[in-house]
Scaffold this motif. Sequence first.
Motif, PDB file in Angstrom:
ATOM      1  N   PHE A  82       6.371   2.194   1.366  1.00 14.42           N
ATOM      2  CA  PHE A  82       5.651   1.225   0.546  1.00 14.42           C
ATOM      3  C   PHE A  82       6.205  -0.175   0.772  1.00 14.42           C
ATOM      4  O   PHE A  82       5.468  -1.158   0.758  1.00 14.42           O
ATOM      5  N   LYS A  83       7.497  -0.244   0.986  1.00 14.94           N
ATOM      6  CA  LYS A  83       8.106  -1.542   1.294  1.00 14.94           C
ATOM      7  C   LYS A  83       7.493  -2.126   2.562  1.00 14.94           C
ATOM      8  O   LYS A  83       7.140  -3.304   2.616  1.00 14.94           O
TER       9      LYS A  83
ATOM     10  N   LEU B 262       4.622  -1.535   3.818  1.00 15.21           N
ATOM     11  CA  LEU B 262       3.208  -1.877   3.638  1.00 15.21           C
ATOM     12  C   LEU B 262       3.021  -3.097   2.737  1.00 15.21           C
ATOM     13  O   LEU B 262       1.948  -3.692   2.692  1.00 15.21           O
ATOM     14  N   ASN B 263       4.058  -3.481   2.046  1.00 18.63           N
ATOM     15  CA  ASN B 263       3.953  -4.571   1.078  1.00 18.63           C
ATOM     16  C   ASN B 263       4.153  -5.945   1.718  1.00 18.63           C
ATOM     17  O   ASN B 263       5.006  -6.728   1.318  1.00 18.63           O
TER      18      ASN B 263
ATOM     19  N   PRO C 120       1.492  -8.803   4.100  1.00 19.67           N
ATOM     20  CA  PRO C 120       0.238  -9.017   4.817  1.00 19.67           C
ATOM     21  C   PRO C 120       0.430  -9.034   6.332  1.00 19.67           C
ATOM     22  O   PRO C 120      -0.395  -8.477   7.064  1.00 19.67           O
TER      23      PRO C 120
ATOM     24  N   ARG D 115       0.865  -5.473   7.522  1.00 23.27           N
ATOM     25  CA  ARG D 115      -0.407  -4.729   7.476  1.00 23.27           C
ATOM     26  C   ARG D 115      -1.327  -5.194   8.598  1.00 23.27           C
ATOM     27  O   ARG D 115      -2.024  -4.384   9.226  1.00 23.27           O
TER      28      ARG D 115
ATOM     29  N   LEU E 289      -0.328  -3.501  11.769  1.00 23.08           N
ATOM     30  CA  LEU E 289      -0.830  -2.119  11.824  1.00 23.08           C
ATOM     31  C   LEU E 289      -2.299  -2.094  12.219  1.00 23.08           C
ATOM     32  O   LEU E 289      -2.722  -1.262  13.024  1.00 23.08           O
ATOM     33  N   GLU E 290      -3.078  -3.017  11.664  1.00 20.33           N
ATOM     34  CA  GLU E 290      -4.507  -3.042  11.983  1.00 20.33           C
ATOM     35  C   GLU E 290      -4.735  -3.401  13.455  1.00 20.33           C
ATOM     36  O   GLU E 290      -5.650  -2.892  14.099  1.00 20.33           O
TER      37      GLU E 290
ATOM     38  N   LYS F 106      -4.134  -0.419  15.577  1.00 18.51           N
ATOM     39  CA  LYS F 106      -5.166   0.599  15.427  1.00 18.51           C
ATOM     40  C   LYS F 106      -6.053   0.616  16.668  1.00 18.51           C
ATOM     41  O   LYS F 106      -6.479   1.669  17.132  1.00 18.51           O
TER      42      LYS F 106
ATOM     43  N   LEU G 190       1.046   2.955  16.871  1.00 19.10           N
ATOM     44  CA  LEU G 190       0.880   3.432  15.499  1.00 19.10           C
ATOM     45  C   LEU G 190       1.358   4.866  15.374  1.00 19.10           C
ATOM     46  O   LEU G 190       1.143   5.664  16.275  1.00 19.10           O
TER      47      LEU G 190
ATOM     48  N   THR H  12       0.340   7.550  12.965  1.00 16.88           N
ATOM     49  CA  THR H  12      -0.552   7.847  11.834  1.00 16.88           C
ATOM     50  C   THR H  12      -0.059   8.998  10.971  1.00 16.88           C
ATOM     51  O   THR H  12      -0.475   9.146   9.822  1.00 16.88           O
TER      52      THR H  12
ATOM     53  N   MET I 142       1.100   7.751   7.784  1.00 17.94           N
ATOM     54  CA  MET I 142       0.008   7.315   6.919  1.00 17.94           C
ATOM     55  C   MET I 142      -0.459   8.486   6.052  1.00 17.94           C
ATOM     56  O   MET I 142      -0.713   8.337   4.857  1.00 17.94           O
ATOM     57  N   ASP I 143      -0.560   9.646   6.707  1.00 15.60           N
ATOM     58  CA  ASP I 143      -1.023  10.833   5.987  1.00 15.60           C
ATOM     59  C   ASP I 143      -0.147  11.143   4.780  1.00 15.60           C
ATOM     60  O   ASP I 143      -0.625  11.621   3.754  1.00 15.60           O
TER      61      ASP I 143
ATOM     62  N   ILE J 288       1.397   9.000   2.840  1.00 12.44           N
ATOM     63  CA  ILE J 288       1.024   8.136   1.710  1.00 12.44           C
ATOM     64  C   ILE J 288      -0.294   8.592   1.111  1.00 12.44           C
ATOM     65  O   ILE J 288      -0.450   8.641  -0.103  1.00 12.44           O
ATOM     66  N   ILE J 289      -1.228   8.915   1.996  1.00  7.17           N
ATOM     67  CA  ILE J 289      -2.527   9.382   1.500  1.00  7.17           C
ATOM     68  C   ILE J 289      -2.328  10.600   0.604  1.00  7.17           C
ATOM     69  O   ILE J 289      -2.916  10.694  -0.472  1.00  7.17           O
TER      70      ILE J 289
END
Lengths: 87, 87
Positions: B5-6, B8-9, B11, B14, B17-18, B21, B67, B69, B72-73, B75-76
């Motif tokens: 979370f740190k 991802l916190n 911009p 993030r 990461l995009e 992708k 990446l 992923t 990511m799973d 966190i989801i």
Amino acid sequence: MNLLFKALNDPTRRAILEMLKDKDMTAGEIAAQFDISWPSVSHHLDLLKQAKLVLTVKEGQFISYTLNTTVMDEIIKWLLQFSTPKN
Amino acid sequence: MNLLFKALNDPTRRAILEMLKDKDMTAGEIAAQFDISWPSVSHHLDLLKQAKLVLTVKEGQFISYTLNTTVMDEIIKWLLQFSTPKN
DNA sequence: GAAGTATTTAGACAAATGTCTAAATATGTG
DNA sequence: CACATATTTAGACATTTGTCTAAATACTTC
């Protein structure tokens, strides 16, 4: 998105969310679960509220906090863009 | 979970990461997309790496970022606990 | 192996964050 | 209305974070 990830970036706040998963709670009930001061918990609740992760309902003298799962879905959607190879 | 979370916190992180992708990129290619200094970008990449959100592959002189992923799973999964009424 | 390119590490600094105590603002009750 | 309980607001302070410049490390090529 910013407020959302900011709100989730703290163990206390994540713990609050997990507590609210089971049942709605008043600010006092929530604060009682932690070793930090009430004002600190109140601050955490405020950030969760800013991120709209929780909603508040005044119940007489108390303020009840409720999970707002709608917002969770928004993060999940953001995260899913990485899992699916081609959207 | 904390590191995740740190990471991802922010911009910038993030956005990185995009970018990843769509295709793997070298540190230099990533840094070129931002107005901040290369060391700052390098620092962001380090945090992403600590969270295992990205993996690095040395390609000769360059370091390519990919990446991951899988994380990511995770966190989801954490987020989904709030969406399903009763697990 | 010397020089050039790619990237990270080190150290400094301002801004943001989490915590605290003290005080303020509701809301309910005698 | 005065007092008690529930919660938030204010202000202070130490820690963490994101940024920078300067320097170091790693790899490639001549």
